[in-house]
Design a protein around this motif. Structure first.
Motif, PDB file in Angstrom:
ATOM      1  N   SER A  23      16.322  31.036  -3.662  1.00  0.00           N
ATOM      2  CA  SER A  23      16.129  31.267  -2.223  1.00  0.00           C
ATOM      3  C   SER A  23      17.465  31.140  -1.480  1.00  0.00           C
ATOM      4  CB  SER A  23      15.143  30.247  -1.657  1.00  0.00           C
ATOM      5  OG  SER A  23      15.754  28.960  -1.608  1.00  0.00           O
ATOM      6  N   LYS A  24      17.451  31.565  -0.223  1.00  0.00           N
ATOM      7  CA  LYS A  24      18.656  31.468   0.605  1.00  0.00           C
ATOM      8  C   LYS A  24      19.125  30.011   0.705  1.00  0.00           C
ATOM      9  CE  LYS A  24      20.430  32.419   5.216  1.00  0.00           C
ATOM     10  NZ  LYS A  24      20.118  32.866   6.567  1.00  0.00           N
ATOM     11  N   ARG A  25      18.222  29.095   0.946  1.00  0.00           N
ATOM     12  CA  ARG A  25      18.596  27.678   1.078  1.00  0.00           C
ATOM     13  C   ARG A  25      19.096  27.117  -0.256  1.00  0.00           C
ATOM     14  NH1 ARG A  25      20.463  24.844   5.063  1.00  0.00           N
ATOM     15  NH2 ARG A  25      18.653  24.223   6.236  1.00  0.00           N
ATOM     16  N   GLU A  26      18.429  27.502  -1.347  1.00  0.00           N
ATOM     17  CA  GLU A  26      18.890  27.055  -2.665  1.00  0.00           C
ATOM     18  C   GLU A  26      20.294  27.580  -2.940  1.00  0.00           C
ATOM     19  OE1 GLU A  26      14.490  26.702  -4.793  1.00  0.00           O
ATOM     20  OE2 GLU A  26      15.636  28.548  -4.986  1.00  0.00           O
ATOM     21  N   ARG A  27      20.559  28.802  -2.534  1.00  0.00           N
ATOM     22  CA  ARG A  27      21.901  29.363  -2.702  1.00  0.00           C
ATOM     23  C   ARG A  27      22.930  28.506  -1.956  1.00  0.00           C
ATOM     24  NH1 ARG A  27      24.119  35.333  -2.357  1.00  0.00           N
ATOM     25  NH2 ARG A  27      26.304  34.850  -2.063  1.00  0.00           N
ATOM     26  N   GLN A  28      22.589  28.107  -0.725  1.00  0.00           N
ATOM     27  CA  GLN A  28      23.501  27.259   0.049  1.00  0.00           C
ATOM     28  C   GLN A  28      23.762  25.942  -0.674  1.00  0.00           C
ATOM     29  OE1 GLN A  28      21.092  27.197   3.611  1.00  0.00           O
ATOM     30  NE2 GLN A  28      22.465  28.624   4.663  1.00  0.00           N
ATOM     31  N   ALA A  63      31.125  23.434  -4.967  1.00  0.00           N
ATOM     32  CA  ALA A  63      32.310  22.977  -4.224  1.00  0.00           C
ATOM     33  C   ALA A  63      32.576  21.490  -4.462  1.00  0.00           C
ATOM     34  CB  ALA A  63      32.133  23.264  -2.741  1.00  0.00           C
ATOM     35  N   GLY A  64      31.679  20.820  -5.196  1.00  0.00           N
ATOM     36  CA  GLY A  64      31.894  19.423  -5.548  1.00  0.00           C
ATOM     37  C   GLY A  64      31.328  18.405  -4.576  1.00  0.00           C
ATOM     38  N   LEU A  65      30.477  18.843  -3.654  1.00  0.00           N
ATOM     39  CA  LEU A  65      29.917  17.901  -2.681  1.00  0.00           C
ATOM     40  C   LEU A  65      28.816  17.052  -3.299  1.00  0.00           C
ATOM     41  CD1 LEU A  65      31.383  19.984  -0.821  1.00  0.00           C
ATOM     42  CD2 LEU A  65      29.605  19.507   0.850  1.00  0.00           C
ATOM     43  N   SER A  66      28.693  15.834  -2.821  1.00  0.00           N
ATOM     44  CA  SER A  66      27.616  14.932  -3.232  1.00  0.00           C
ATOM     45  C   SER A  66      26.339  15.322  -2.489  1.00  0.00           C
ATOM     46  CB  SER A  66      27.978  13.490  -2.892  1.00  0.00           C
ATOM     47  OG  SER A  66      27.986  13.319  -1.482  1.00  0.00           O
ATOM     48  N   ASN A  67      25.204  14.771  -2.934  1.00  0.00           N
ATOM     49  CA  ASN A  67      23.942  15.031  -2.237  1.00  0.00           C
ATOM     50  C   ASN A  67      24.038  14.613  -0.772  1.00  0.00           C
ATOM     51  OD1 ASN A  67      22.989  15.907  -4.684  1.00  0.00           O
ATOM     52  ND2 ASN A  67      21.353  14.405  -4.838  1.00  0.00           N
ATOM     53  N   LYS A  68      24.656  13.473  -0.519  1.00  0.00           N
ATOM     54  CA  LYS A  68      24.807  12.988   0.859  1.00  0.00           C
ATOM     55  C   LYS A  68      25.634  13.967   1.689  1.00  0.00           C
ATOM     56  CE  LYS A  68      26.278   8.847   3.418  1.00  0.00           C
ATOM     57  NZ  LYS A  68      27.129   9.458   4.424  1.00  0.00           N
ATOM     58  N   GLU A  69      26.735  14.451   1.115  1.00  0.00           N
ATOM     59  CA  GLU A  69      27.579  15.414   1.827  1.00  0.00           C
ATOM     60  C   GLU A  69      26.833  16.732   2.057  1.00  0.00           C
ATOM     61  OE1 GLU A  69      32.011  14.069   0.272  1.00  0.00           O
ATOM     62  OE2 GLU A  69      30.706  15.207  -1.082  1.00  0.00           O
ATOM     63  N   ILE A  88      20.006  18.437   6.621  1.00  0.00           N
ATOM     64  CA  ILE A  88      18.702  18.165   6.013  1.00  0.00           C
ATOM     65  C   ILE A  88      18.770  16.775   5.393  1.00  0.00           C
ATOM     66  CG2 ILE A  88      18.085  20.581   5.622  1.00  0.00           C
ATOM     67  CD1 ILE A  88      19.012  20.313   2.730  1.00  0.00           C
ATOM     68  N   SER A  89      17.629  16.205   5.059  1.00  0.00           N
ATOM     69  CA  SER A  89      17.624  14.852   4.513  1.00  0.00           C
ATOM     70  C   SER A  89      18.113  14.855   3.063  1.00  0.00           C
ATOM     71  CB  SER A  89      16.230  14.239   4.588  1.00  0.00           C
ATOM     72  OG  SER A  89      15.434  14.723   3.534  1.00  0.00           O
ATOM     73  N   PRO A  90      18.664  13.725   2.599  1.00  0.00           N
ATOM     74  CA  PRO A  90      19.062  13.626   1.190  1.00  0.00           C
ATOM     75  C   PRO A  90      17.886  13.869   0.233  1.00  0.00           C
ATOM     76  CG  PRO A  90      20.048  11.832   2.448  1.00  0.00           C
ATOM     77  CD  PRO A  90      19.068  12.537   3.361  1.00  0.00           C
ATOM     78  N   VAL A  91      16.692  13.480   0.627  1.00  0.00           N
ATOM     79  CA  VAL A  91      15.511  13.722  -0.211  1.00  0.00           C
ATOM     80  C   VAL A  91      15.266  15.230  -0.348  1.00  0.00           C
ATOM     81  CG1 VAL A  91      13.008  13.405  -0.399  1.00  0.00           C
ATOM     82  CG2 VAL A  91      14.461  11.505   0.330  1.00  0.00           C
ATOM     83  N   THR A  92      15.437  15.965   0.723  1.00  0.00           N
ATOM     84  CA  THR A  92      15.274  17.427   0.678  1.00  0.00           C
ATOM     85  C   THR A  92      16.326  18.050  -0.231  1.00  0.00           C
ATOM     86  OG1 THR A  92      14.326  17.409   2.893  1.00  0.00           O
ATOM     87  CG2 THR A  92      15.142  19.527   2.083  1.00  0.00           C
ATOM     88  N   VAL A  93      17.546  17.532  -0.184  1.00  0.00           N
ATOM     89  CA  VAL A  93      18.601  18.026  -1.081  1.00  0.00           C
ATOM     90  C   VAL A  93      18.173  17.807  -2.527  1.00  0.00           C
ATOM     91  CG1 VAL A  93      20.990  17.728  -1.869  1.00  0.00           C
ATOM     92  CG2 VAL A  93      20.470  17.676   0.579  1.00  0.00           C
ATOM     93  N   LYS A  94      17.686  16.612  -2.832  1.00  0.00           N
ATOM     94  CA  LYS A  94      17.230  16.316  -4.196  1.00  0.00           C
ATOM     95  C   LYS A  94      16.113  17.262  -4.615  1.00  0.00           C
ATOM     96  CE  LYS A  94      18.397  11.432  -4.504  1.00  0.00           C
ATOM     97  NZ  LYS A  94      17.881  10.069  -4.685  1.00  0.00           N
ATOM     98  N   ASP A  95      15.188  17.552  -3.691  1.00  0.00           N
ATOM     99  CA  ASP A  95      14.096  18.486  -3.985  1.00  0.00           C
ATOM    100  C   ASP A  95      14.637  19.878  -4.310  1.00  0.00           C
ATOM    101  OD1 ASP A  95      12.218  16.496  -3.567  1.00  0.00           O
ATOM    102  OD2 ASP A  95      11.703  17.163  -1.531  1.00  0.00           O
ATOM    103  N   HIS A  96      15.595  20.343  -3.504  1.00  0.00           N
ATOM    104  CA  HIS A  96      16.198  21.662  -3.759  1.00  0.00           C
ATOM    105  C   HIS A  96      16.887  21.682  -5.114  1.00  0.00           C
ATOM    106  CE1 HIS A  96      15.326  23.667  -0.030  1.00  0.00           C
ATOM    107  NE2 HIS A  96      15.961  22.774   0.705  1.00  0.00           N
ATOM    108  N   ILE A  97      17.650  20.645  -5.407  1.00  0.00           N
ATOM    109  CA  ILE A  97      18.376  20.590  -6.676  1.00  0.00           C
ATOM    110  C   ILE A  97      17.401  20.550  -7.846  1.00  0.00           C
ATOM    111  CG2 ILE A  97      19.921  19.173  -8.103  1.00  0.00           C
ATOM    112  CD1 ILE A  97      21.503  18.588  -5.513  1.00  0.00           C
ATOM    113  N   TYR A  98      16.329  19.798  -7.712  1.00  0.00           N
ATOM    114  CA  TYR A  98      15.312  19.748  -8.764  1.00  0.00           C
ATOM    115  C   TYR A  98      14.746  21.147  -9.025  1.00  0.00           C
ATOM    116  CZ  TYR A  98      10.887  18.851 -11.096  1.00  0.00           C
ATOM    117  OH  TYR A  98       9.830  18.888 -11.974  1.00  0.00           O
ATOM    118  N   ARG A  99      14.390  21.859  -7.943  1.00  0.00           N
ATOM    119  CA  ARG A  99      13.834  23.212  -8.101  1.00  0.00           C
ATOM    120  C   ARG A  99      14.867  24.166  -8.714  1.00  0.00           C
ATOM    121  NH1 ARG A  99      11.384  21.806  -3.430  1.00  0.00           N
ATOM    122  NH2 ARG A  99      12.796  22.943  -2.080  1.00  0.00           N
ATOM    123  N   ILE A 100      16.115  24.034  -8.305  1.00  0.00           N
ATOM    124  CA  ILE A 100      17.185  24.876  -8.863  1.00  0.00           C
ATOM    125  C   ILE A 100      17.318  24.614 -10.363  1.00  0.00           C
ATOM    126  CG2 ILE A 100      19.687  25.250  -8.903  1.00  0.00           C
ATOM    127  CD1 ILE A 100      19.552  24.572  -5.794  1.00  0.00           C
TER     128      ILE A 100
END
Length: 75
Positions: free
Chosen positions: A19-24, A31-37, A44-56
């Protein structure tokens, strides 16, 4: 910072139905950013980042950032 973001191969994005958001998120991981970054960059929340990464990871059948990076940089 958008100037340093990787240009992702559209074929790979389409192949894995990214998805577009997953691409972002992928661009920021590459680029080497942490989940927090990533959460701060995308406001978006760090939990949402983790969810996106899990789906990716599930979509691409990788299990870590190194494998994800190798997948998107090999093309």
């Amino acid at each position: 910072n958008a100037g340093s973001r990787e240009i992702l191969n559209q074929h790979i994005l389409d192949l894995y139905s990214i998805s577009k958001r997953e691409r972002q998120v992928i661009e920021l991981v590459l680029a080497g950013l942490s989940n927090k970054e990533i959460s701060e960059d995308l406001t978006i929340s760090p939990v949402t980042v983790k969810d996106h990464i899990y789906r990716i990871y599930k979509k691409t059948a990788v299990s870590n950032r190194v494998q994800l990076t190798n997948l998107f940089r090999k093309e």
